[in-house]
Write a protein that holds these residues in place. Structure first.
Motif, PDB file in Angstrom:
ATOM      1  N   GLU A 118      -1.864  -4.558  -8.887  1.00 48.01           N
ATOM      2  CA  GLU A 118      -3.124  -5.290  -8.711  1.00 48.01           C
ATOM      3  C   GLU A 118      -3.806  -4.854  -7.407  1.00 48.01           C
ATOM      4  O   GLU A 118      -5.018  -4.647  -7.357  1.00 48.01           O
ATOM      5  CB  GLU A 118      -2.858  -6.806  -8.692  1.00 48.01           C
ATOM      6  CG  GLU A 118      -4.158  -7.611  -8.736  1.00 48.01           C
ATOM      7  CD  GLU A 118      -3.945  -9.132  -8.746  1.00 48.01           C
ATOM      8  OE1 GLU A 118      -2.779  -9.589  -8.645  1.00 48.01           O
ATOM      9  OE2 GLU A 118      -4.961  -9.853  -8.849  1.00 48.01           O
ATOM     10  N   GLU A 174       3.927  -5.775  -9.945  1.00 47.33           N
ATOM     11  CA  GLU A 174       2.642  -6.318 -10.432  1.00 47.33           C
ATOM     12  C   GLU A 174       1.657  -6.452  -9.274  1.00 47.33           C
ATOM     13  O   GLU A 174       0.480  -6.129  -9.396  1.00 47.33           O
ATOM     14  CB  GLU A 174       2.838  -7.710 -11.074  1.00 47.33           C
ATOM     15  CG  GLU A 174       3.636  -7.724 -12.364  1.00 47.33           C
ATOM     16  CD  GLU A 174       5.128  -7.483 -12.129  1.00 47.33           C
ATOM     17  OE1 GLU A 174       5.647  -7.853 -11.051  1.00 47.33           O
ATOM     18  OE2 GLU A 174       5.772  -6.885 -13.022  1.00 47.33           O
ATOM     19  N   GLU A 175       2.168  -6.939  -8.124  1.00 47.27           N
ATOM     20  CA  GLU A 175       1.277  -7.088  -6.961  1.00 47.27           C
ATOM     21  C   GLU A 175       0.800  -5.722  -6.475  1.00 47.27           C
ATOM     22  O   GLU A 175      -0.374  -5.553  -6.123  1.00 47.27           O
ATOM     23  CB  GLU A 175       2.003  -7.819  -5.831  1.00 47.27           C
ATOM     24  CG  GLU A 175       2.155  -9.313  -6.080  1.00 47.27           C
ATOM     25  CD  GLU A 175       3.039  -9.988  -5.034  1.00 47.27           C
ATOM     26  OE1 GLU A 175       2.722 -11.132  -4.674  1.00 47.27           O
ATOM     27  OE2 GLU A 175       4.038  -9.383  -4.599  1.00 47.27           O
TER      28      GLU A 175
END
Ligand code: DGJ
Length: 710
Positions: free
Chosen positions: A595, A591-592
């Motif tokens: 993003e 997810e990081e």
């Protein structure tokens, strides 16, 4: 009006910039005397400002302490001298005798005035240089000293220039102070009577002060009021003395060296001081900053028009634990993030497994890079990124082959300790053999490994600064070190025109107009905490443009401060300059990484605004109010707004953010939401950002002008 003209009636020299004038003349004694610096003047108006030389009103006053173009230590002058001379015969002082002048206009759009003098008794020649351009209010000034005699002389002080302000009701001084990992802290204090000395005695520009100031009368604001400012193009020890004299005048003198050092000038030698640039702005601190930014981009940096790549740096991820497979793993993830330049930091060479060894032995460590840096460089290039490495050419570890072979190459004083800091000593770059050695290995390293970028670091201040065996070595080294450093950088760039260089000295210890003329960007601070960074960036940007301000997104809790703020906030802070990533990407979650990739892509869409646009500071990074920075394209067709809010107390009003300088009647579409805004509403009433509640909210808005009639 010509850029430089001379009145036939009064002999007044008038220098014109787009929004300012500067006037001076040679007075009855032969000394160059200041007349005016401020809003634009015609030649007749400048003539009208000439005041006849009067008698001092008492036998204790002497010549005015503020008001000469280069006050000398001579006669009845009692202010801080810009020029102090010890002649070959031991005599002191300098008595002005004008010998001529020249106006150089060969380069279109710029003009240079040279006023030439000699001492009335001794064979020392002094030339004052002034350069003005059609496209900037920055005036460049420097001085050339020529020892035309048969013996050596000494210059305990040889400043580049002295600058004089008009008589104002009061004066306020803006400048930055700081320390390692807390650079560029902006101070704005009333200027006391007497002499305020800003200086570095460290041999390098320093984290503790930076060679620039702004002066105003105490009422200027971000976008209004008169501001006079100066910045020195020098990367060694320096001194700026700001004076408020007892008669209420103010000005400053500045140049190379600190108290107690002196510039020796052998028979026949010349010394050209660095530029001490100055500007006047009638639009407050914000305009003064924007004039500096444009000047640095257009006239200082070698390649400012080129978009700076998104960078990855391994330092915070790996420390000294650098090897080929680990770097390749990071590089693969960095490429997926959208990074365009991959930089291996400290630890790739010699016996460098900690800061205790290895500096000076600049060959890839065989245990960690068995086939040299080639395989990594090729892998990075195959991933579509440029390849960079960290170097610290001015330093040596006592535990290194280089030091064992050349213990005399370091700054030292025979018989005294050699004080280590970070377990290292300073190589004496003033020595031609040391400078040549550095150039040789650097140029080979770059050529042999396909290196596109160097992070040039410098991690300690001078100590026991001596140069045994060299005539006047202990004085000479302070300037010769810097000119040789510049020379190595210049030669390296000439050898490798596509090479780009980042200036770094344990963070922001060496950022100034001198080093920026031969580098491409600056590492601003080792403090990568996004919240602290807001304050550091605020101070840094007073003079230096976002085009040079490297900023990385690193991991939380921050290694230095232990503070944790969201990834998005960290990105938005780093997007205010040259976006870089410095986290351990092997530990970022999917997810990081996703993003991060979105935010890198978003930055690439707006980086032309950050790197080339006009920057407006909308509020200060203090308290719990929203702070924002606006970057506007030259044609005002596009803007980026970055806004940050810390941890607000409940109920703290969050007023709309008022944007600046948008054309009346224009409309702008938010590229994220599609919402159309009226320029007048944005500038006069403000934009409600609607930041979410909670800690560390931030946003990046990209607004594009809607064609008229659409
Ligand atoms: C100081 C720099 O500022 C850091 O970014 C890092 O390069 C270290 N030196 C490496 O020793």
């Amino acid at each position: 009006m010509p850029l430089i003209s001379r009145s036939p009636d009064t002999g007044v020299w008038l220098l014109a910039t787009p929004h300012s004038s500067y006037a001076l003349r040679i007075d009855d004694s032969g000394a160059p005397r200041h007349i005016a610096w401020g809003p634009r003047l015609t030649a007749a108006e400048a003539d009208a400002l000439v005041v006849p030389d009067g008698e001092p009103h008492s036998s204790f006053e002497g010549r005015p302490g503020v008001g000469e173009e280069l006050p000398v230590d001579d006669g009845t002058r009692y202010g801080p001298p810009s020029l102090q001379v010890r002649h070959a015969d031991g005599a002191r002082g300098f008595a002005w005798q004008p010998t001529g002048h020249r106006v150089l206009t060969e380069v279109p759009g710029r003009a240079e005035l040279v006023l030439e003098f000699r001492d009335r008794l001794h064979p020392l020649h002094v030339a004052l240089h002034y350069r003005v351009r059609e496209d900037t209010d920055v005036i460049e000034r420097w001085t050339v000293l020529h020892n035309a005699g048969p013996g050596p002389l000494e210059l305990p002080r040889c400043d580049s220039a002295a600058w004089t302000l008009p008589l104002l009701a009061g004066y306020r001084l803006s400048h930055v102070t700081g320390q390692w990992s807390a650079e560029s802290q902006l101070r704005r204090d009333l200027l006391p009577f007497g002499e305020t000395v800003l200086t570095s005695r460290r041999g390098v520009t320093s984290h503790h002060a930076n060679p620039w100031v702004m002066l105003d009368d105490g009422t200027a604001g971000e976008e209004h009021g008169r501001v006079w400012s100066t910045a020195l193009a020098w990367s060694g020890s320096w001194r700026l003395t700001v004076q408020r004299s007892p008669d209420g005048r103010a000005g400053w003198t500045g140049g190379v060296g600190h108290d107690g050092t002196c510039v020796p000038l052998a028979a026949g030698e010349r010394f050209t001081t660095p530029v001490l640039a100055g500007l006047f702005s009638d639009g407050g601190f914000g305009t003064a900053s924007r004039v500096w930014h444009a000047y640095i981009r257009d006239h200082v940096l070698p390649h400012a028009a080129e978009p700076a790549p998104v960078l990855y740096n391994s330092w915070e991820a790996t420390g000294f634990d650098v090897d080929e497979s680990g770097q390749k793993a990071l590089a693969e993830r960095a490429a997926r993030l959208g990074v365009e330049l991959y930089v291996v930091d400290d630890g790739w060479f010699g016996a460098r497994r900690s800061d205790r060894a290895g500096l000076g032995d600049w060959t890839p460590a065989p245990d960690r890079f068995p086939d040299g840096l080639g395989p990594l460089s090729r892998a990075v290039h195959r991933l579509g990124m440029r390849f960079g490495v960290w170097v610290e050419p001015e330093m040596v570890s006592p535990d290194s082959d280089l030091y064992r072979e050349h213990p005399d190459w370091v700054l030292h004083v025979p018989g005294r300790d050699r004080t280590e800091m970070r377990h290292q000593l300073v190589l004496n770059f003033a020595r031609p053999d040391v400078a040549d050695w550095a150039h040789d290995w650097l140029t080979r390293l770059v050529a042999d490994h396909g290196i596109d970028f160097l992070k040039w670091d410098m991690n300690r201040a001078f100590g026991e600064a001596g140069w045994p065996g060299q005539d006047h070595g202990d004085d000479l080294l302070w300037t010769r070190y810097v000119t040789n450093l510049y020379d190595v950088l210049d030669r390296l760039r000439a050898d490798h025109p596509r090479l780009r260089i980042e200036t770094c000295a344990g963070g922001g210890g060496r950022v100034d107009l001198g080093v920026l003329a031969r580098t491409d960007q600056a590492w601003v601070s080792d403090n990568t905490d996004a919240v602290d960074r807001l304050m550091i960036q605020h101070g840094f940007g007073q003079i230096y443009p976002a085009r040079v301000m490297s900023a990385w997104v690193t991991d939380v809790p921050n290694q230095l401060t232990g503070q944790s703020v969201p990834l998005r906030f960290r990105f938005h802070v780093a997007m205010a300059g040259l976006l870089g990533v410095g986290g351990d990407l092997t530990r970022w979650s999917p997810e990081e990484l996703a993003e991060g990739a979105d935010l890198v892509a978003a930055y690439k869409k707006v980086r032309h605004l950050v790197q080339q646009g006009r920057q407006y500071r909308l509020g200060e990074p203090l308290g719990d109010r929203t702070q924002a920075v606006q970057y506007l394209s030259e044609d005002a067709d596009e803007l980026l707004l970055l806004a940050y809010r810390r941890s607000p107390r409940h109920g703290t009003p969050q007023p709309p953010v008022r944007l600046r300088d948008l054309p009346t009647g224009a409309r702008y579409r938010d590229t994220g939401t599609g919402t159309v805004h009226h320029a007048t509403v944005l500038t006069e009433y403000g934009l409600h950002l609607g930041l979410p509640t909670g800690d560390w909210a931030s946003t990046a808005l990209h607004l594009v002008r809607v064609p008229d009639g659409a």
